[in-house]
Design a protein around this motif. Structure first.
Motif, PDB file in Angstrom:
ATOM      1  N   GLU A 167       0.843  -1.206   0.000  1.00 42.75           N
ATOM      2  CA  GLU A 167       0.000   0.000   0.000  1.00 42.75           C
ATOM      3  C   GLU A 167       0.878   1.255   0.000  1.00 42.75           C
ATOM      4  N   VAL A 168       1.929   1.218   0.847  1.00 41.86           N
ATOM      5  CA  VAL A 168       2.837   2.376   0.906  1.00 41.86           C
ATOM      6  C   VAL A 168       3.473   2.615  -0.467  1.00 41.86           C
ATOM      7  N   ALA A 169       3.844   1.519  -1.154  1.00 41.05           N
ATOM      8  CA  ALA A 169       4.455   1.665  -2.481  1.00 41.05           C
ATOM      9  C   ALA A 169       3.490   2.291  -3.492  1.00 41.05           C
ATOM     10  N   ASN A 170       2.204   2.263  -3.159  1.00 39.00           N
ATOM     11  CA  ASN A 170       1.191   2.870  -4.029  1.00 39.00           C
ATOM     12  C   ASN A 170       0.660   4.183  -3.450  1.00 39.00           C
ATOM     13  N   GLY A 171       1.457   4.807  -2.606  1.00 41.64           N
ATOM     14  CA  GLY A 171       1.056   6.108  -2.064  1.00 41.64           C
ATOM     15  C   GLY A 171       0.311   6.015  -0.746  1.00 41.64           C
ATOM     16  N   GLY A 172       0.269   4.824  -0.152  1.00 40.25           N
ATOM     17  CA  GLY A 172      -0.420   4.669   1.145  1.00 40.25           C
ATOM     18  C   GLY A 172      -1.909   4.469   0.957  1.00 40.25           C
ATOM     19  N   SER A 173      -2.574   4.153   2.066  1.00 40.58           N
ATOM     20  CA  SER A 173      -4.011   3.863   1.958  1.00 40.58           C
ATOM     21  C   SER A 173      -4.799   4.651   2.992  1.00 40.58           C
ATOM     22  N   VAL A 174      -6.091   4.777   2.711  1.00 39.89           N
ATOM     23  CA  VAL A 174      -7.041   5.225   3.743  1.00 39.89           C
ATOM     24  C   VAL A 174      -7.414   3.954   4.488  1.00 39.89           C
ATOM     25  N   LYS A 175      -7.135   3.932   5.790  1.00 32.98           N
ATOM     26  CA  LYS A 175      -7.354   2.692   6.551  1.00 32.98           C
ATOM     27  C   LYS A 175      -8.656   2.765   7.326  1.00 32.98           C
ATOM     28  N   HIS A 176      -9.431   1.704   7.250  1.00 26.73           N
ATOM     29  CA  HIS A 176     -10.603   1.556   8.117  1.00 26.73           C
ATOM     30  C   HIS A 176     -10.388   0.258   8.884  1.00 26.73           C
ATOM     31  N   ASP A 177     -10.012   0.415  10.151  1.00 25.81           N
ATOM     32  CA  ASP A 177      -9.708  -0.753  11.002  1.00 25.81           C
ATOM     33  C   ASP A 177     -10.994  -1.091  11.758  1.00 25.81           C
ATOM     34  N   VAL A 178     -11.889  -1.796  11.100  1.00 24.01           N
ATOM     35  CA  VAL A 178     -13.229  -1.975  11.676  1.00 24.01           C
ATOM     36  C   VAL A 178     -13.451  -3.418  12.132  1.00 24.01           C
ATOM     37  N   SER A 179     -14.393  -3.572  13.047  1.00 22.29           N
ATOM     38  CA  SER A 179     -14.795  -4.927  13.432  1.00 22.29           C
ATOM     39  C   SER A 179     -16.319  -5.012  13.421  1.00 22.29           C
ATOM     40  N   GLY A 205      -4.025  14.159  -2.576  1.00 20.49           N
ATOM     41  CA  GLY A 205      -5.326  14.810  -2.750  1.00 20.49           C
ATOM     42  C   GLY A 205      -6.472  13.826  -2.558  1.00 20.49           C
ATOM     43  N   TYR A 206      -6.263  12.591  -3.030  1.00 21.84           N
ATOM     44  CA  TYR A 206      -7.358  11.610  -3.005  1.00 21.84           C
ATOM     45  C   TYR A 206      -7.705  11.180  -1.580  1.00 21.84           C
ATOM     46  N   LYS A 207      -6.670  10.923  -0.759  1.00 19.72           N
ATOM     47  CA  LYS A 207      -6.942  10.326   0.559  1.00 19.72           C
ATOM     48  C   LYS A 207      -7.800  11.239   1.451  1.00 19.72           C
ATOM     49  N   PRO A 208      -7.453  12.533   1.587  1.00 16.64           N
ATOM     50  CA  PRO A 208      -8.332  13.384   2.416  1.00 16.64           C
ATOM     51  C   PRO A 208      -9.743  13.493   1.841  1.00 16.64           C
ATOM     52  N   TRP A 209      -9.832  13.510   0.504  1.00 15.24           N
ATOM     53  CA  TRP A 209     -11.168  13.565  -0.118  1.00 15.24           C
ATOM     54  C   TRP A 209     -11.969  12.328   0.277  1.00 15.24           C
ATOM     55  N   PHE A 210     -11.333  11.166   0.170  1.00 11.96           N
ATOM     56  CA  PHE A 210     -12.033   9.921   0.475  1.00 11.96           C
ATOM     57  C   PHE A 210     -12.451   9.905   1.951  1.00 11.96           C
ATOM     58  N   GLU A 211     -11.537  10.314   2.818  1.00 12.30           N
ATOM     59  CA  GLU A 211     -11.837  10.288   4.264  1.00 12.30           C
ATOM     60  C   GLU A 211     -13.030  11.184   4.581  1.00 12.30           C
ATOM     61  N   ARG A 212     -13.126  12.296   3.884  1.00  7.99           N
ATOM     62  CA  ARG A 212     -14.230  13.242   4.131  1.00  7.99           C
ATOM     63  C   ARG A 212     -15.534  12.735   3.526  1.00  7.99           C
ATOM     64  N   GLU A 213     -15.465  12.239   2.290  1.00  9.75           N
ATOM     65  CA  GLU A 213     -16.699  11.954   1.537  1.00  9.75           C
ATOM     66  C   GLU A 213     -17.187  10.510   1.649  1.00  9.75           C
ATOM     67  N   VAL A 214     -16.256   9.558   1.775  1.00 10.44           N
ATOM     68  CA  VAL A 214     -16.677   8.153   1.678  1.00 10.44           C
ATOM     69  C   VAL A 214     -16.493   7.390   2.990  1.00 10.44           C
ATOM     70  N   SER A 215     -15.415   7.681   3.712  1.00  6.08           N
ATOM     71  CA  SER A 215     -15.159   6.926   4.954  1.00  6.08           C
ATOM     72  C   SER A 215     -16.362   6.940   5.905  1.00  6.08           C
ATOM     73  N   PRO A 216     -17.065   8.074   6.082  1.00  2.00           N
ATOM     74  CA  PRO A 216     -18.217   8.042   7.003  1.00  2.00           C
ATOM     75  C   PRO A 216     -19.241   6.971   6.619  1.00  2.00           C
ATOM     76  N   ARG A 217     -19.384   6.710   5.327  1.00  2.00           N
ATOM     77  CA  ARG A 217     -20.334   5.661   4.900  1.00  2.00           C
ATOM     78  C   ARG A 217     -19.848   4.292   5.353  1.00  2.00           C
ATOM     79  N   VAL A 218     -18.514   4.080   5.265  1.00  2.00           N
ATOM     80  CA  VAL A 218     -17.939   2.780   5.666  1.00  2.00           C
ATOM     81  C   VAL A 218     -18.130   2.596   7.176  1.00  2.00           C
ATOM     82  N   TYR A 219     -17.824   3.638   7.944  1.00  2.00           N
ATOM     83  CA  TYR A 219     -17.977   3.530   9.400  1.00  2.00           C
ATOM     84  C   TYR A 219     -19.446   3.366   9.789  1.00  2.00           C
TER      85      TYR A 219
END
Ligand SMILES: Cc1cc2nc3c(=O)[nH]c(=O)nc-3n(C[C@H](O)[C@H](O)[C@H](O)COP(=O)(O)OP(=O)(O)OC[C@H]3O[C@@H](n4cnc5c(N)ncnc54)[C@H](O)[C@@H]3O)c2cc1C
Length: 470
Positions: free
Chosen positions: A336-348, A399-413
């Motif tokens: 993931e780091v080699a691809n610019g890192g990831s937005v992580k959702h460590d969910v259970s 640019g993508y990761k903060p956008w995703f965290e703002r717009e999409v991560s809340p749906r995942v959580y």
């Protein structure tokens, strides 16, 4: 004189370092979320020195940020950028105090690196069951303060389940000594549990007594191509039944994650002949030399293949092949780091709901994620999945990761929580998940957390701004 100057003046000079080039190594978190400031790094060698430092900080009103191996995924061990806090590194408090093979226990100091403790247990003919990918860097105090999970939780539990006793310095400098390695000790509140998972906000862990286990006499590791995501829970239940509850790890790897890894590291080989969508690395262990674990695993695989739950699978022929299979599981974060890192959702979620969560959350990302690449892997047996998203190929991850965290991560959580799950399975809160805790946390739980913090650390000097907002 400012409080930090007077504090440092009140301590022996060999208690701390101030060289800015050395101090800088303690100021950025593992994932580079944040760089803080600290005029010195305090480095005690004994519990008495920790007590002296904490008492001096209380007297001068200087906040402390305890730091172990600095591998927190939530920037929990990074000081504020304002410069008013001091890092307290536990790295020199690193003695193994005792191993009792009959009591199956080990007592060690907070700064011991996890792999060193694993080796110490091994040398005594036993095993420390706490194991995570950061084993070469993370320290006992950090692992306990984050209640770390890892790859053996299925059989042995989280870090807190392995703690028999604890020694800690409370925010006023008092020593809490409940270090006895006792399996039964019902004498009032189990106060050590308050410090476990507290991320340094309620005191400094200086030592702990941990449960050890007997070394496995047999280890069988398999790599499976799973036909459908829904088969995961059936497979786990079958494996537990046929191995006599001896499955230690049952780890999911999606084809997305394996694909990222194989593309990122040219020398790696796919362990199976035909690609699939879902894989599992599973391991069963027993300390008994007599039980037929290999036969049980072979029967499990044959049955699973026969019923079409598994399309293909291989059982490691020896230690080298086992290492190769585990390499695939443990090096996904590097891909993931080699691809610019990831937005992580460590969910259970409850284990029964995990396949459905993975399917529904994947669909959410496919619909709303603007081409983000999934990387899903994790601990099926614990209902814990690392549901990660890497920026689309060619897009700027910054640019993508903060956008995703703002717009999409809340749906995942929201999805995880709606399914009876948690937004934070094993990495803790730190600074990164404070908003999520306030959003999803039970109000009475949050009230109790604030009350505990105010009671034990009224001046807010222990890792301020982490876990509980001032
Ligand atoms: C490659 C990799 C793999 C990982 N895999 C896992 C995994 O499988 N499961 C998992 O749960 N986590 C995992 N993590 C996250 C992290 O490694 C763990 O949370 C680890 O336990 C943190 O230990 P540390 O010594 O690095 O703590 P640090 O990062 O230094 O500190 C973590 C927190 O504990 C506090 N702290 C540290 N020492 C003390 C002390 N002595 N007293 C009081 N507070 C203290 C800090 O202030 C901070 O709040 C992984 C991290 C990496 C980089």
């Amino acid at each position: 004189m400012d409080p930090i100057t007077s504090l440092l003046g009140s301590l022996p000079p060999d208690f701390y370092i101030t060289d800015p080039d050395v101090v800088a190594k303690y100021l950025t978190d593992f994932r580079h979320f944040r760089t803080g400031a600290s005029r010195a790094v305090l480095r005690p060698r004994t519990t008495a020195e920790v007590q002296r430092i904490v008492a001096a900080c209380a007297a001068h009103g200087v906040p402390l940020v305890p730091q172990g191996g600095n591998t927190s995924y939530c920037a929990a061990a990074t000081p504020s950028p304002l410069g008013g806090e001091l890092v307290l590194s536990l790295e020199r408090l690193n003695a193994v105090r005792a191993i009792d093979p009959t009591n199956l226990s080990l007592t060690a100091e907070a700064g011991c690196v996890l792999s060193v403790l694993q080796e110490a247990a091994d040398a005594a003919g036993l095993m420390l069951p706490l194991d995570l990918g950061s084993r070469q860097s993370c320290q006992l105090g950090g692992a306990l303060s984050t209640n770390a999970g890892g790859i053996s939780v299925l059989k042995y539990g989280m870090a807190r389940d392995l703690v028999l006793g604890l020694e800690a310095v409370l925010p006023d400098g008092q020593l809490l000594n409940v270090l006895q390695p006792l399996r039964k000790n019902n004498t009032g509140y189990d106060v050590k549990q308050v410090l476990l998972g507290a991320e340094g906000t309620l005191g400094i862990v200086t030592a702990a007594s941990l449960k050890l286990a007997r070394k496995p006499a047999q280890t069988v590791t398999a790599f499976l191509a799973v036909a459908e995501i829904d088969a995961l829970t059936t497979l786990l239940a079958r494996a537990q039944l046929l191995t006599g509850e001896n499955v230690t790890s049952f780890e999911y790897i999606s084809h997305h994650s394996l694909g990222l890894l194989l593309a990122a590291q040219a020398g790696l080989r796919h362990p199976l002949e035909a690609p699939a969508r879902h894989y599992v690395v599973m391991e069963a262990q027993t300390c008994s030399p007599l039980l037929g674990l290999e036969e049980a695993m072979a029967a499990f695989l044959e049955e699973a293949l026969g019923e079409g739950l598994v399309n293909d699978g291989t059982i490691a022929a020896g230690g080298q092949q086992r290492d190769q299979l585990w390499y695939l599981r443990e090096h996904i974060p590097e891909a993931e780091v080699a691809n610019g890192g990831s937005v992580k959702h460590d969910v259970s979620v409850p284990t029964s709901a995990l396949p459905s969560f993975i399917s529904q959350a994947s669909a959410l990302v496919e619909t709303h994620g603007a081409g983000g690449r999934l990387s899903i892997y994790g601990h099926v047996g614990d209902g814990n999945v690392h549901f990660n998203v890497v920026a689309p190929a060619g897009a700027d991850p910054a640019g993508y990761k903060p956008w995703f965290e703002r717009e999409v991560s809340p749906r995942v959580y929201d999805l995880a929580v709606t399914m009876g799950g948690s937004f934070g399975a094993e990495y803790g809160i730190g600074i990164v998940k404070l908003d999520l805790l306030e959003r999803y946390g039970d109000p009475a739980k949050l009230h109790m957390m604030r009350a505990l913090k105010a009671a034990l650390d009224p001046a807010n000097l222990m890792n301020p701004g982490k876990v509980v907002r001032a």
